[in-house]
Enzyme design. Structure first.
Site, PDB file in Angstrom:
ATOM      1  N   LYS A   1       2.968 -34.129  20.545  1.00 18.36           N
ATOM      2  CA  LYS A   1       4.288 -34.371  19.711  1.00 18.36           C
ATOM      3  C   LYS A   1       3.592 -34.019  18.420  1.00 18.36           C
ATOM      4  O   LYS A   1       2.966 -34.766  17.875  1.00 18.36           O
ATOM      5  CB  LYS A   1       4.961 -35.523  20.012  1.00 18.36           C
ATOM      6  CG  LYS A   1       6.132 -35.808  19.383  1.00 18.36           C
ATOM      7  CD  LYS A   1       7.340 -35.389  20.190  1.00 18.36           C
ATOM      8  CE  LYS A   1       8.636 -35.127  19.281  1.00 18.36           C
ATOM      9  NZ  LYS A   1       8.761 -33.713  18.677  1.00 18.36           N
TER      10      LYS A   1
ATOM     11  N   LYS B   1      -0.586 -41.654  14.067  1.00 13.73           N
ATOM     12  CA  LYS B   1       0.668 -41.950  13.506  1.00 13.73           C
ATOM     13  C   LYS B   1       1.692 -42.079  14.983  1.00 13.73           C
ATOM     14  O   LYS B   1       2.515 -43.263  15.003  1.00 13.73           O
ATOM     15  CB  LYS B   1       1.231 -40.702  12.721  1.00 13.73           C
ATOM     16  CG  LYS B   1       2.687 -40.916  12.336  1.00 13.73           C
ATOM     17  CD  LYS B   1       3.207 -39.724  11.711  1.00 13.73           C
ATOM     18  CE  LYS B   1       2.176 -39.265  10.638  1.00 13.73           C
ATOM     19  NZ  LYS B   1       2.911 -37.930   9.970  1.00 13.73           N
TER      20      LYS B   1
ATOM     21  N   LYS C   1       0.423 -30.472  16.613  1.00  9.42           N
ATOM     22  CA  LYS C   1       1.046 -29.712  15.268  1.00  9.42           C
ATOM     23  C   LYS C   1       1.085 -28.148  15.456  1.00  9.42           C
ATOM     24  O   LYS C   1      -0.027 -27.843  16.285  1.00  9.42           O
ATOM     25  CB  LYS C   1       0.135 -30.342  14.421  1.00  9.42           C
ATOM     26  CG  LYS C   1       0.971 -30.033  12.849  1.00  9.42           C
ATOM     27  CD  LYS C   1       2.131 -31.183  12.631  1.00  9.42           C
ATOM     28  CE  LYS C   1       3.046 -30.916  11.431  1.00  9.42           C
ATOM     29  NZ  LYS C   1       3.664 -32.147  11.190  1.00  9.42           N
TER      30      LYS C   1
ATOM     31  N   GLY D   1      10.325 -30.074  13.558  1.00 10.79           N
ATOM     32  CA  GLY D   1      10.255 -29.470  12.161  1.00 10.79           C
ATOM     33  C   GLY D   1       9.228 -30.258  11.310  1.00 10.79           C
ATOM     34  O   GLY D   1       8.607 -31.089  11.526  1.00 10.79           O
ATOM     35  N   ASP D   2       8.845 -29.472  10.302  1.00 12.61           N
ATOM     36  CA  ASP D   2       7.934 -29.997   9.194  1.00 12.61           C
ATOM     37  C   ASP D   2       8.525 -29.091   8.029  1.00 12.61           C
ATOM     38  O   ASP D   2       9.561 -28.391   8.069  1.00 12.61           O
ATOM     39  CB  ASP D   2       6.556 -29.720   9.641  1.00 12.61           C
ATOM     40  CG  ASP D   2       5.653 -30.514   8.766  1.00 12.61           C
ATOM     41  OD1 ASP D   2       5.411 -31.844   8.661  1.00 12.61           O
ATOM     42  OD2 ASP D   2       4.982 -29.787   7.802  1.00 12.61           O
TER      43      ASP D   2
ATOM     44  N   ASN E   1      13.474 -32.433   3.007  1.00 12.88           N
ATOM     45  CA  ASN E   1      14.115 -33.359   3.907  1.00 12.88           C
ATOM     46  C   ASN E   1      13.579 -34.679   3.788  1.00 12.88           C
ATOM     47  O   ASN E   1      14.457 -35.860   3.644  1.00 12.88           O
ATOM     48  CB  ASN E   1      13.697 -32.998   5.570  1.00 12.88           C
ATOM     49  CG  ASN E   1      14.214 -33.967   6.359  1.00 12.88           C
ATOM     50  OD1 ASN E   1      13.396 -34.863   6.869  1.00 12.88           O
ATOM     51  ND2 ASN E   1      15.541 -33.934   6.758  1.00 12.88           N
TER      52      ASN E   1
ATOM     53  N   SER F   1      12.410 -38.872  16.658  1.00 10.68           N
ATOM     54  CA  SER F   1      12.059 -37.620  17.799  1.00 10.68           C
ATOM     55  C   SER F   1      12.069 -38.290  19.166  1.00 10.68           C
ATOM     56  O   SER F   1      12.585 -37.760  20.066  1.00 10.68           O
ATOM     57  CB  SER F   1      10.940 -36.918  17.203  1.00 10.68           C
ATOM     58  OG  SER F   1      11.325 -35.934  16.460  1.00 10.68           O
TER      59      SER F   1
HETATM   60  P1  NDP Z   1      10.793 -29.592   3.404  1.00 10.29           P
HETATM   61  O1  NDP Z   1      10.100 -28.194   3.540  1.00 10.29           O
HETATM   62  O2  NDP Z   1      11.916 -30.075   3.765  1.00 10.29           O
HETATM   63  O3  NDP Z   1      10.427 -29.983   1.765  1.00 10.29           O
HETATM   64  C1  NDP Z   1       9.377 -30.094   0.905  1.00 10.29           C
HETATM   65  C2  NDP Z   1       9.598 -30.016  -0.436  1.00 10.29           C
HETATM   66  O4  NDP Z   1       8.567 -30.120  -1.005  1.00 10.29           O
HETATM   67  C3  NDP Z   1      10.431 -28.832  -0.891  1.00 10.29           C
HETATM   68  O5  NDP Z   1      11.507 -29.343  -1.833  1.00 10.29           O
HETATM   69  C4  NDP Z   1       9.415 -28.201  -1.762  1.00 10.29           C
HETATM   70  O6  NDP Z   1      10.053 -27.443  -2.652  1.00 10.29           O
HETATM   71  C5  NDP Z   1       8.461 -29.257  -2.108  1.00 10.29           C
HETATM   72  N1  NDP Z   1       7.238 -28.788  -2.651  1.00 10.29           N
HETATM   73  C6  NDP Z   1       6.274 -28.319  -1.856  1.00 10.29           C
HETATM   74  N2  NDP Z   1       5.034 -28.140  -2.475  1.00 10.29           N
HETATM   75  C7  NDP Z   1       5.147 -28.715  -3.768  1.00 10.29           C
HETATM   76  C8  NDP Z   1       4.302 -29.063  -4.954  1.00 10.29           C
HETATM   77  N3  NDP Z   1       3.095 -28.658  -4.964  1.00 10.29           N
HETATM   78  N4  NDP Z   1       5.015 -29.930  -5.833  1.00 10.29           N
HETATM   79  C9  NDP Z   1       6.251 -30.172  -5.676  1.00 10.29           C
HETATM   80  N5  NDP Z   1       6.983 -29.982  -4.773  1.00 10.29           N
HETATM   81  C10 NDP Z   1       6.686 -29.371  -3.719  1.00 10.29           C
HETATM   82  O7  NDP Z   1       9.545 -30.412   3.943  1.00 10.29           O
HETATM   83  P2  NDP Z   1       9.568 -32.081   4.646  1.00 10.29           P
HETATM   84  O8  NDP Z   1      10.446 -32.842   3.719  1.00 10.29           O
HETATM   85  O9  NDP Z   1       9.903 -31.865   6.135  1.00 10.29           O
HETATM   86  O10 NDP Z   1       8.060 -32.368   4.537  1.00 10.29           O
HETATM   87  C11 NDP Z   1       7.320 -32.908   3.378  1.00 10.29           C
HETATM   88  C12 NDP Z   1       6.131 -33.632   3.529  1.00 10.29           C
HETATM   89  O11 NDP Z   1       6.513 -34.866   4.543  1.00 10.29           O
HETATM   90  C13 NDP Z   1       5.067 -32.910   4.253  1.00 10.29           C
HETATM   91  O12 NDP Z   1       3.824 -33.230   4.013  1.00 10.29           O
HETATM   92  C14 NDP Z   1       5.136 -33.113   5.583  1.00 10.29           C
HETATM   93  O13 NDP Z   1       4.347 -32.856   6.638  1.00 10.29           O
HETATM   94  C15 NDP Z   1       5.610 -34.658   5.634  1.00 10.29           C
HETATM   95  N6  NDP Z   1       6.518 -34.998   6.966  1.00 10.29           N
HETATM   96  C16 NDP Z   1       7.688 -34.458   7.189  1.00 10.29           C
HETATM   97  C17 NDP Z   1       8.229 -34.948   8.243  1.00 10.29           C
HETATM   98  C18 NDP Z   1       9.610 -34.877   8.628  1.00 10.29           C
HETATM   99  O14 NDP Z   1      10.480 -35.462   9.739  1.00 10.29           O
HETATM  100  N7  NDP Z   1      10.075 -33.576   8.006  1.00 10.29           N
HETATM  101  C19 NDP Z   1       7.766 -36.029   9.042  1.00 10.29           C
HETATM  102  C20 NDP Z   1       6.579 -36.815   8.558  1.00 10.29           C
HETATM  103  C21 NDP Z   1       5.638 -35.984   7.529  1.00 10.29           C
HETATM  104  P3  NDP Z   1      10.465 -25.833  -2.347  1.00 10.29           P
HETATM  105  O15 NDP Z   1      11.898 -26.420  -2.089  1.00 10.29           O
HETATM  106  O16 NDP Z   1      10.279 -25.178  -4.009  1.00 10.29           O
HETATM  107  O17 NDP Z   1       9.851 -25.232  -1.283  1.00 10.29           O
END
Ligand code: NDP
Length: 446
Positions: A90, A114, A126, A165-166, A241, A378
């Site tokens: 997962k 995790k 992943k 998603g991620d 997200n 999830s």
């Molecule tokens: P999204 O794609 O929804 O959002 C990522 C955000 O981070 C976007 O706003 C993106 O900007 C921004 N971003 C990317 N690189 C940078 C940077 N170098 N500096 C500043 N902002 C940046 O992804 P998620 O929110 O889903 O995921 C974010 C993190 O959380 C990842 O590490 C992911 O692995 C982790 N995560 C996510 C989970 C989930 O359920 N979604 C669960 C557990 C962990 P832009 O809009 O310009 O692309």
């Protein structure tokens, strides 16, 4: 490090050359585990570390698709099915140009522990692609997702491997992926993907889960230390997200979010970020966070993302990407009096930043524990799918909250048991490791 962990780490680096993020993730877990091996030689005797670092299966595949101009494009797809000791693999799918096998392995390796921490019956995996959805039309994203799933569908299933998603993979992408899976398999296997739309097998709270979960565990840790989130100034990186729903929950609890960012730059709004506007820009219009200034000219925008950590705040929540906070950034936060750092993203702090944060006794929650709410919800979505049921927002939210509180309690208790009181890094790594390692021993050498 003990000779056992050192030996295995050396082997990992030799066998997986050039995979810096993967080495970093393995080293970070190993650093916590020596006291376990001292007390329990049984894990070394069963070769647990040697087996844990090697994925059960790694799939790399070609993803051909045609853009709107009729040009043929080729991306690379990945799925690393890391460990199934506790349940079906997962973990999410990431679509971003930086994705390579080392990134997928680092994320998959972290996911094992995790997922174990959530207490749900899920293994770790992943996947993703170096495809960049940014700037692509809906039709292009759909064609890419269909091609990606045409190959991935051979390897996944609700009892085998359940992606979600991620970064770069949200509700739109999960919809296209699910549609193609259904078409190829000729069956409505709802539990094969999570993060689905609410009308076709998705769960309430899944969208909010990672961000809300981060705030729930932070709230619990601070409450344990008689600190309230009310009126705390908060800086959150990212506006995806995780960032958006962390901002929503922490605001509901009385804190004031003063800065957020995207990959182009950060926004600082001293009187508090208007989150509805950020949602409209990022979720509805897929725009740039800079557009916020059109409505609020009194806000400030800076195009150097990492400078977001120079803003004075009480709570810092890195929710964007790996290694986004280095030692200089952590030092600036410390100099400005920050009290807590919670990792919404996976591995957002460099090892040097983690050391500073720990040495300065900040309240620090590592990603494995802090962002586990997404995968936990999830798993709740999978439960509802298996029961052909759908639960209310409150019911799922309560379950999410109790899982996050349990993770905090478990990790704190284990840290204390191993003489590292208040060290949630050690507590989360050891608690997750013990669950997986014990299951691996029970199941024999497989
Ligand atoms: P999204 O794609 O929804 O959002 C990522 C955000 O981070 C976007 O706003 C993106 O900007 C921004 N971003 C990317 N690189 C940078 C940077 N170098 N500096 C500043 N902002 C940046 O992804 P998620 O929110 O889903 O995921 C974010 C993190 O959380 C990842 O590490 C992911 O692995 C982790 N995560 C996510 C989970 C989930 O359920 N979604 C669960 C557990 C962990 P832009 O809009 O310009 O692309």
């Amino acid at each position: 490090m003990s000779t056992y962990t050192e030996k295995v780490l050396k082997m990992v680096k030799k066998r997986n050359p050039g995979e810096a993020e993967f080495h970093q993730a393995v080293e970070e877990v190993f650093e916590s585990l020596d006291p376990v091996f001292e007390r329990h030689p049984v894990y070394e005797e069963h070769g647990i570390l040697e087996r844990l670092v090697e994925p059960e299966r790694q799939i790399i595949f070609r993803v051909p698709w045609v853009d709107d101009e009729g040009n043929t494009k080729v991306n690379r797809g990945f799925r690393v099915e890391y460990n199934s000791a506790l349940g079906p693999y997962k973990g999410g799918l990431r679509f971003h140009p930086s994705v390579n096998v080392g990134i997928v392995k680092f994320l998959g390796f972290e996911q094992i522990f995790k997922n174990a921490l959530t207490g749900r019956p899920i293994g770790g995996g992943k996947g993703g692609s170096d495809f960049d959805p940014k700037g692509k039309s809906d039709a292009e994203v759909m064609r890419f997702c269909q091609s990606f799933m045409t190959e991935l569908s051979r390897h996944i299933g609700f009892q085998t491997d359940v992606p979600a998603g991620d970064i770069g993979v949200g509700g739109r992408e999960i919809g296209y992926l699910f549609g193609q899976y259904k078409r190829i398999k000729n069956k409505y296997e709802a539990g094969v993907l999570t993060g689905k739309g609410l009308d076709w097998g998705g769960s309430l709270v899944r969208t909010e889960a990672t961000g809300y979960g981060l705030v729930y565990i932070l709230e619990e840790m601070l409450k344990d230390n008689k600190i309230s989130l009310n009126n705390q100034k908060v800086v959150i990186s990212g506006s995806g997200n995780v960032a958006i729903y962390a901002a929503e929950k922490i605001t509901q609890l009385g804190a004031n979010v003063i800065a957020m960012s995207d990959s182009s730059g950060y926004l600082y709004h001293e009187k508090g970020i208007d989150l509805e506007l950020v949602k409209e820009i990022k979720e509805v219009n897929r725009g740039r966070i800079k557009e916020y200034l059109q409505k609020y000219p009194d806000a400030e925008y800076c195009d150097k993302c990492t400078d977001i950590w120079s803003i004075k705040c009480d709570v810092a929540l890195p929710c964007a990407t790996q290694n986004e906070m280095d030692a200089d950034a952590a030092q600036q936060l410390i100099d400005n009096g920050v009290i807590a750092v919670g990792e919404g993203a996976n591995m957002p702090l460099t090892p040097e930043a983690i050391k500073l944060v720990k040495d300065n006794d900040l309240f620090y929650i590592p990603g494995k524990a802090a962002n586990a709410g997404g995968v936990a919800t999830s798993a709740i979505e999978m439960t509802q799918n298996a029961m052909f049921d759908d639960w209310t927002f409150d019911k799922v939210d309560q379950k999410l909250k109790s899982i996050m509180v349990n993770i905090y309690d478990d990790a704190s208790a284990v840290a204390e048991e191993y003489g590292m009181e208040d060290d949630l890094v050690a507590g989360a790594n050891i608690a997750g490791f013990l669950k997986v390692a014990n299951a691996m021993i029970d199941q024999g050498v497989v």
